[in-house]
Design a protein around this motif. Structure first.
Motif, PDB file in Angstrom:
ATOM      1  N   THR A  10       0.814  -1.227   0.000  1.00  0.00           N
ATOM      2  CA  THR A  10       0.000   0.000   0.000  1.00  0.00           C
ATOM      3  C   THR A  10       0.844   1.272   0.000  1.00  0.00           C
ATOM      4  O   THR A  10       0.307   2.366  -0.152  1.00  0.00           O
ATOM      5  CB  THR A  10      -0.940   0.007   1.230  1.00  0.00           C
ATOM      6  OG1 THR A  10      -0.153  -0.224   2.406  1.00  0.00           O
ATOM      7  CG2 THR A  10      -2.009  -1.064   1.125  1.00  0.00           C
ATOM      8  N   CYS A  31      -1.977  -5.549  -0.263  1.00  0.00           N
ATOM      9  CA  CYS A  31      -2.646  -5.402   1.032  1.00  0.00           C
ATOM     10  C   CYS A  31      -1.751  -4.682   2.033  1.00  0.00           C
ATOM     11  O   CYS A  31      -0.531  -4.610   1.860  1.00  0.00           O
ATOM     12  CB  CYS A  31      -3.087  -6.758   1.592  1.00  0.00           C
ATOM     13  SG  CYS A  31      -1.744  -7.731   2.303  1.00  0.00           S
ATOM     14  N   ARG A  33      -2.342  -2.819   6.410  1.00  0.00           N
ATOM     15  CA  ARG A  33      -3.311  -2.678   7.504  1.00  0.00           C
ATOM     16  C   ARG A  33      -4.187  -1.451   7.315  1.00  0.00           C
ATOM     17  O   ARG A  33      -5.321  -1.403   7.764  1.00  0.00           O
ATOM     18  CB  ARG A  33      -2.575  -2.622   8.839  1.00  0.00           C
ATOM     19  CG  ARG A  33      -1.924  -3.945   9.219  1.00  0.00           C
ATOM     20  CD  ARG A  33      -0.893  -3.743  10.286  1.00  0.00           C
ATOM     21  NE  ARG A  33       0.091  -2.748   9.883  1.00  0.00           N
ATOM     22  CZ  ARG A  33       1.039  -2.261  10.657  1.00  0.00           C
ATOM     23  NH1 ARG A  33       1.139  -2.677  11.895  1.00  0.00           N
ATOM     24  NH2 ARG A  33       1.898  -1.357  10.200  1.00  0.00           N
ATOM     25  N   ASP A  34      -3.651  -0.417   6.649  1.00  0.00           N
ATOM     26  CA  ASP A  34      -4.403   0.818   6.434  1.00  0.00           C
ATOM     27  C   ASP A  34      -4.465   1.109   4.933  1.00  0.00           C
ATOM     28  O   ASP A  34      -3.501   1.602   4.343  1.00  0.00           O
ATOM     29  CB  ASP A  34      -3.691   1.965   7.173  1.00  0.00           C
ATOM     30  CG  ASP A  34      -4.341   3.305   6.909  1.00  0.00           C
ATOM     31  OD1 ASP A  34      -5.432   3.339   6.302  1.00  0.00           O
ATOM     32  OD2 ASP A  34      -3.743   4.332   7.305  1.00  0.00           O
ATOM     33  N   ILE A  35      -5.616   0.807   4.330  1.00  0.00           N
ATOM     34  CA  ILE A  35      -5.705   0.946   2.872  1.00  0.00           C
ATOM     35  C   ILE A  35      -5.807   2.405   2.424  1.00  0.00           C
ATOM     36  O   ILE A  35      -5.681   2.706   1.243  1.00  0.00           O
ATOM     37  CB  ILE A  35      -6.848   0.092   2.267  1.00  0.00           C
ATOM     38  CG1 ILE A  35      -8.194   0.474   2.867  1.00  0.00           C
ATOM     39  CG2 ILE A  35      -6.596  -1.381   2.441  1.00  0.00           C
ATOM     40  CD1 ILE A  35      -9.365  -0.174   2.146  1.00  0.00           C
ATOM     41  N   TYR A  49      -6.597  -4.533  -0.651  1.00  0.00           N
ATOM     42  CA  TYR A  49      -7.238  -5.277   0.439  1.00  0.00           C
ATOM     43  C   TYR A  49      -6.617  -4.873   1.775  1.00  0.00           C
ATOM     44  O   TYR A  49      -5.438  -4.545   1.844  1.00  0.00           O
ATOM     45  CB  TYR A  49      -7.032  -6.785   0.264  1.00  0.00           C
ATOM     46  CG  TYR A  49      -7.544  -7.304  -1.045  1.00  0.00           C
ATOM     47  CD1 TYR A  49      -8.836  -7.804  -1.165  1.00  0.00           C
ATOM     48  CD2 TYR A  49      -6.726  -7.298  -2.170  1.00  0.00           C
ATOM     49  CE1 TYR A  49      -9.311  -8.284  -2.380  1.00  0.00           C
ATOM     50  CE2 TYR A  49      -7.179  -7.771  -3.391  1.00  0.00           C
ATOM     51  CZ  TYR A  49      -8.475  -8.254  -3.496  1.00  0.00           C
ATOM     52  OH  TYR A  49      -8.936  -8.727  -4.690  1.00  0.00           O
ATOM     53  N   GLU A  50      -7.462  -4.967   2.818  1.00  0.00           N
ATOM     54  CA  GLU A  50      -6.967  -4.688   4.165  1.00  0.00           C
ATOM     55  C   GLU A  50      -6.586  -6.010   4.819  1.00  0.00           C
ATOM     56  O   GLU A  50      -7.413  -6.922   4.900  1.00  0.00           O
ATOM     57  CB  GLU A  50      -8.073  -3.995   4.966  1.00  0.00           C
ATOM     58  CG  GLU A  50      -7.577  -3.376   6.245  1.00  0.00           C
ATOM     59  CD  GLU A  50      -8.715  -2.644   6.958  1.00  0.00           C
ATOM     60  OE1 GLU A  50      -9.155  -1.609   6.425  1.00  0.00           O
ATOM     61  OE2 GLU A  50      -9.143  -3.138   7.995  1.00  0.00           O
TER      62      GLU A  50
END
Ligand SMILES: NC(=O)c1ccc[n+]([C@@H]2O[C@H](COP(=O)([O-])OP(=O)(O)OC[C@H]3O[C@@H](n4cnc5c(N)ncnc54)[C@H](OP(=O)(O)O)[C@@H]3O)[C@@H](O)[C@H]2O)c1
Length: 252
Positions: A10, A31, A33-35, A49-50
């Motif tokens: 990301t 992917c 954790r914070d998109i 994706y998260e």
């Protein structure tokens, strides 16, 4: 069409790799954790994706969602990494835990989800971003360096185990790459980072190594030579040199 998935894609190196694969016409998923970190630049074709790599069910689910209806996972790259400096300074318990969870457990989870999908295909490429710092072996290395050394060792074990299945494992051990994260970690001053490489150049070198199924990529070349030189020094001497380097880098 080839399917490429990048964990930790990301931002930074992972995102730049994703853009590079997209430009070649591949189907690409990333992917993190914070998109919301993903730059807003109309890359509609990028699948975001998260997921947290340190949680097996999390990374497994997003990979299944990414592949839904598509046959093969051709390339899986793990760029997710966590960094904190504990040689010349102190780090918190949470920072240490985060590094261990993301860099070690995350690496194993990524290898496991990728190899389970690729094994029956009898083909595939897996790559992981370690760090050039993990090449050196000395007692007083930072926790980050120790986790990245573990990444190199884990990748070596998977390389041997997956070779008979036609799955290549490429370990990337980069020197300093000029990402926003590196800038943020260094107060936006990279003047003390030797042999700094820009992201675009780094991506081309990394892409080539994965494409040609190279086992271990250490770059840039000057950093590789420096590591070769340092690796022949006694561990006690390295402890002193690396501590002074860490102290010097912390000074304004
Ligand atoms: N830049 C350098 O000079 C350099 C040098 C050597 C090695 N490396 C390694 O290269 C990799 C990328 O670094 P970078 O500079 O591009 O930093 P970055 O921009 O912070 O990239 C890290 C990516 O990983 C994601 N991530 C972190 N923890 C995660 C987790 N637990 N689960 C899922 N995604 C996670 C981040 O997003 P979220 O935080 O939102 O999850 C982000 O997308 C790291 O492994 C780093 O250690 C970098």
């Amino acid at each position: 069409m080839m399917n490429i998935f990048i964990a930790g894609g990301t931002s930074g190196i992972g995102y730049a790799l994703a853009v590079h694969y997209l430009s070649k016409g591949y189907r690409v998923g990333v992917c993190g954790r914070d998109i919301n970190k993903v730059p807003k630049n109309n890359l509609n074709s990028l699948l975001v994706y998260e997921a947290d790599v340190s949680i097996m069910s999390s990374i497994k689910t997003v990979l299944q969602n990414f592949l839904d209806g598509h046959k093969n996972l051709d390339v899986f790259i793990n760029c997710a990494g966590s960094y904190a400096e504990d040689v010349a300074g102190q780090i918190s318990y949470e920072e240490a835990e985060q590094m261990l969870q993301t860099n070690i457990l995350g690496t194993i989870n990524c290898f496991e989800v990728a190899r389970l999908l690729m094994q029956h295909q009898k083909n595939g490429r897996i790559a992981v971003i370690a760090s050039v710092s993990g090449i050196l072996d000395y007692k007083k290395s930072s926790l980050y360096t120790k986790t990245k050394r573990s990444v190199i060792n884990i990748a070596e074990a998977y390389h041997r185990a997956l070779e008979p299945f036609g799955i290549s494992v490429t370990t990337i051990a980069p020197g300093y790459i000029d990402t926003l994260k590196l800038r943020e970690l260094n107060g936006h001053d990279l003047s003390k980072k030797p042999f700094l490489v820009d992201v675009d150049s780094a991506i081309k070198i990394i892409y080539e190594a994965i494409d040609t199924r190279k086992k271990l990529l250490i770059f840039p070349t000057k950093m590789k030579w420096l590591m070769t030189f340092l690796s022949v020094l006694p561990s006690s001497f390295l402890n002193v040199i690396m501590y002074r380097k860490a102290k010097w880098m912390q000074q304004d």
